[in-house]
Design a protein around this motif. Structure first.
Motif, mmCIF file in Angstrom:
data_model
loop_
_atom_site.group_PDB
_atom_site.id
_atom_site.type_symbol
_atom_site.label_atom_id
_atom_site.label_comp_id
_atom_site.label_asym_id
_atom_site.label_seq_id
_atom_site.Cartn_x
_atom_site.Cartn_y
_atom_site.Cartn_z
ATOM 1 N N GLU A 86 -21.739 -18.646 15.285
ATOM 2 C CA GLU A 86 -22.891 -19.208 15.993
ATOM 3 C C GLU A 86 -23.353 -18.285 17.117
ATOM 4 O O GLU A 86 -24.114 -18.684 17.988
ATOM 5 C CB GLU A 86 -22.537 -20.591 16.553
ATOM 6 C CG GLU A 86 -22.281 -21.613 15.473
ATOM 7 C CD GLU A 86 -21.905 -22.984 16.024
ATOM 8 O OE1 GLU A 86 -21.711 -23.138 17.253
ATOM 9 O OE2 GLU A 86 -21.808 -23.914 15.214
ATOM 10 N N ARG A 126 -21.569 -16.966 19.633
ATOM 11 C CA ARG A 126 -20.980 -17.367 20.911
ATOM 12 C C ARG A 126 -19.536 -16.879 20.959
ATOM 13 O O ARG A 126 -18.911 -16.671 19.927
ATOM 14 C CB ARG A 126 -21.012 -18.886 21.043
ATOM 15 C CG ARG A 126 -22.430 -19.464 21.002
ATOM 16 C CD ARG A 126 -22.432 -20.940 20.833
ATOM 17 N NE ARG A 126 -21.757 -21.566 21.965
ATOM 18 C CZ ARG A 126 -22.026 -22.777 22.423
ATOM 19 N NH1 ARG A 126 -22.956 -23.492 21.849
ATOM 20 N NH2 ARG A 126 -21.376 -23.286 23.419
ATOM 21 N N ARG A 144 -20.773 -25.365 19.003
ATOM 22 C CA ARG A 144 -21.689 -26.364 19.560
ATOM 23 C C ARG A 144 -21.209 -27.794 19.385
ATOM 24 O O ARG A 144 -21.493 -28.642 20.212
ATOM 25 C CB ARG A 144 -23.073 -26.198 18.926
ATOM 26 C CG ARG A 144 -23.763 -24.935 19.378
ATOM 27 C CD ARG A 144 -25.175 -24.818 18.794
ATOM 28 N NE ARG A 144 -25.781 -23.579 19.235
ATOM 29 C CZ ARG A 144 -25.772 -22.459 18.537
ATOM 30 N NH1 ARG A 144 -25.192 -22.416 17.353
ATOM 31 N NH2 ARG A 144 -26.345 -21.365 19.001
#
Length: 121
Positions: free
Chosen positions: A47, A49, A79
């Motif tokens: 993602e 991150r 998330r």
């Protein structure tokens, strides 16, 4: 003390578009018993991150340069939750390891990942 490995996290393939496939990062894996290791580290996740991870891994088969096992642990940086449980099968041959992470929610993706596991002692 048992064998220590440096993990060099690398690439992943997803069955859905839009995910990051270059998951650079590093970790440490330590043998703690005959068929058990523990590991922890950081990587740039799918993602896009940062994620930290920790897990325990049990080897179900070790022969010559093959090491096939299963791991259970936790990972951050996604998330859906601050900390996400994880479980995955892994196949290693020499320094190269591949793992499979199944999709856990409808909007996610199945993942095949590759990394290096380099012995340091």
């Amino acid at each position: 003390m048992g064998q220590t490995y440096v993990q060099v996290n690398g690439v992943s393939l997803h069955d859905r578009p839009g995910y990051n496939g270059f998951n650079w990062g590093a970790g440490v894996e330590q043998v703690v018993a005959q068929d058990w290791t523990v590991a922890g580290g950081w990587y740039y996740n799918s993602e896009r991150r940062g994620s930290t991870y920790t897990y325990g891994r049990y080897s179900v088969y070790k022969q010559d340069r093959w090491d096939i096992g299963a791991a259970v642990g936790a990972v951050t940086g996604y998330r859906r939750a601050a900390v996400v449980p994880m479980a995955f099968p892994e196949v290693c041959y020499a320094w190269v390891c591949g793992l499979y992470a199944p999709r856990v929610e409808n909007t996610g993706a199945n993942v095949v990942g590759m990394r290096l596991r380099i012995p340091v002692n």
